[in-house]
Design an enzyme around this catalytic site. Sequence first.
Site, PDB file in Angstrom:
ATOM      1  NE  ARG A   1       7.013  -2.968   6.036  1.00 30.72           N
ATOM      2  CZ  ARG A   1       5.678  -2.921   6.114  1.00 30.72           C
ATOM      3  NH1 ARG A   1       4.993  -2.319   5.156  1.00 30.72           N
ATOM      4  NH2 ARG A   1       5.041  -3.463   7.101  1.00 30.72           N
TER       5      ARG A   1
ATOM      6  NE  ARG B   1       2.161  -5.427  11.514  1.00 36.60           N
ATOM      7  CZ  ARG B   1       3.295  -5.273  10.829  1.00 36.60           C
ATOM      8  NH1 ARG B   1       4.393  -5.840  11.240  1.00 36.60           N
ATOM      9  NH2 ARG B   1       3.308  -4.563   9.735  1.00 36.60           N
TER      10      ARG B   1
ATOM     11  NE  ARG C   1      -4.299  -1.745  10.314  1.00 33.55           N
ATOM     12  CZ  ARG C   1      -3.322  -1.203   9.609  1.00 33.55           C
ATOM     13  NH1 ARG C   1      -3.440   0.024   9.142  1.00 33.55           N
ATOM     14  NH2 ARG C   1      -2.230  -1.887   9.367  1.00 33.55           N
TER      15      ARG C   1
ATOM     16  CE  LYS D   1      -2.438  -1.081   3.746  1.00 36.61           C
ATOM     17  NZ  LYS D   1      -1.983  -2.429   4.149  1.00 36.61           N
TER      18      LYS D   1
ATOM     19  NE  ARG E   1       6.350  -0.487   9.966  1.00 38.59           N
ATOM     20  CZ  ARG E   1       5.227  -0.596   9.291  1.00 38.59           C
ATOM     21  NH1 ARG E   1       5.118  -0.033   8.108  1.00 38.59           N
ATOM     22  NH2 ARG E   1       4.218  -1.265   9.778  1.00 38.59           N
TER      23      ARG E   1
HETATM   24  P1  ADP Z   1       0.997  -2.300   7.840  1.00 42.43           P
HETATM   25  O1  ADP Z   1       0.308  -1.918   6.572  1.00 42.43           O
HETATM   26  O2  ADP Z   1       2.285  -3.003   7.605  1.00 42.43           O
HETATM   27  O3  ADP Z   1       0.118  -2.987   8.806  1.00 42.43           O
HETATM   28  P2  ADP Z   1       0.808   0.424   8.936  1.00 42.43           P
HETATM   29  O4  ADP Z   1       1.942   1.370   8.858  1.00 42.43           O
HETATM   30  O5  ADP Z   1      -0.393   0.701   8.140  1.00 42.43           O
HETATM   31  O6  ADP Z   1       1.465  -0.979   8.573  1.00 42.43           O
HETATM   32  O7  ADP Z   1       0.333   0.258  10.470  1.00 42.43           O
HETATM   33  C1  ADP Z   1       1.225  -0.083  11.505  1.00 42.43           C
HETATM   34  C2  ADP Z   1       0.465  -0.266  12.807  1.00 42.43           C
HETATM   35  O8  ADP Z   1      -0.157   0.971  13.203  1.00 42.43           O
HETATM   36  C3  ADP Z   1      -0.684  -1.269  12.779  1.00 42.43           C
HETATM   37  O9  ADP Z   1      -0.252  -2.605  12.965  1.00 42.43           O
HETATM   38  C4  ADP Z   1      -1.542  -0.760  13.943  1.00 42.43           C
HETATM   39  O10 ADP Z   1      -1.012  -1.143  15.183  1.00 42.43           O
HETATM   40  C5  ADP Z   1      -1.416   0.743  13.833  1.00 42.43           C
HETATM   41  N1  ADP Z   1      -2.499   1.312  12.994  1.00 42.43           N
HETATM   42  C6  ADP Z   1      -2.359   1.849  11.764  1.00 42.43           C
HETATM   43  N2  ADP Z   1      -3.548   2.239  11.268  1.00 42.43           N
HETATM   44  C7  ADP Z   1      -4.475   1.927  12.211  1.00 42.43           C
HETATM   45  C8  ADP Z   1      -5.892   2.037  12.303  1.00 42.43           C
HETATM   46  N3  ADP Z   1      -6.622   2.559  11.290  1.00 42.43           N
HETATM   47  N4  ADP Z   1      -6.505   1.602  13.428  1.00 42.43           N
HETATM   48  C9  ADP Z   1      -5.817   1.087  14.432  1.00 42.43           C
HETATM   49  N5  ADP Z   1      -4.483   0.926  14.416  1.00 42.43           N
HETATM   50  C10 ADP Z   1      -3.799   1.341  13.328  1.00 42.43           C
END
Ligand code: ADP
Length: 190
Positions: free
Chosen positions: A128, A146, A89, A14, A134
Site C-alpha cells: 500500500r 502499529r 481501537r 478494512k 502514507r
Molecule cells: P490502519 O488500519 O492501517 O491502522 P488507519 O487509517 O485506520 O490505518 O489509522 C491510521 C492511524 O490513525 C492509526 O495508526 C492511529 O495512529 C490513528 N487512529 C485511527 N483510528 C484511531 C482510533 N480509533 N484511536 C486512536 N487512534 C486512531
Amino acid sequence: MKYYILFGPPGAGKGTQATYMVEKYNLHHISTGALLRKEIAAGTELGILAKSLIEKGCLVPDEVVEGMIESEFKTVTGVKGFLLDGFPRTLPQAEALDKILAKTGTEVTATVSIMIPDEMIMERIKGRALKEGRADDASEEIINTRITTYHDQTEPLIEYYIKAGKYNEIDGTGTIEEVKDRIFSVMDKF
Ligand code: ADP
C-alpha cells in the site's frame, strides 16, 4: 439505524472492503484514520497533534476520536446505518461508543472482524505504501509499532464483543473478491 464495526489489524483490508459494504448496504463509512488525515492535511490544531502520534505508530487520545464519531452520527442522515472503520481501537473507546449509542436508545448491531496473520500485515502495508504514500506506512519500524499497538490495545476488544454476542470473524486471506463474499454472507444476517 444500524451500527456496524469493521474490525481487524492494520492492513487487513478494512478500507478496501468498506467501499463495497457501504454501497451494498447503504451505510455511511466513518474511517477515523481518514478523518485524522483530513485534519492533518488542513493543518488544524488537532491535525498537528495527530500527525506527531500517527507518524510514530501510536494512537491518538480516545477523547479525540470519540468526539469525531459522535459528531458524524449527529450530522449524517439519509443512510440505513454507519460503518465504523478503525474505531473503536481501545476498550475505553468501545465503552464510550456504547454510551454514545445508548443516549439515542441504540446499540452496536454487529462487529465484522477481518483476520490476517502478522506476516501478511507487513507485506500488505508495504504494498500500500507504494501506492498511497502514507507516512505511517513508510518504515518497518513504524509498522511494527502499529502491530504491537494493535495486539496490546485493540485485540482485547475481540473478547469484549464476543461477550456482547456481537462478534463475527472472517478469514481475510485470499482475493479481495473472496473476502468480500465472506463479509457479505455475514452482513446478510443483520
Ligand atoms: P490502519 O488500519 O492501517 O491502522 P488507519 O487509517 O485506520 O490505518 O489509522 C491510521 C492511524 O490513525 C492509526 O495508526 C492511529 O495512529 C490513528 N487512529 C485511527 N483510528 C484511531 C482510533 N480509533 N484511536 C486512536 N487512534 C486512531
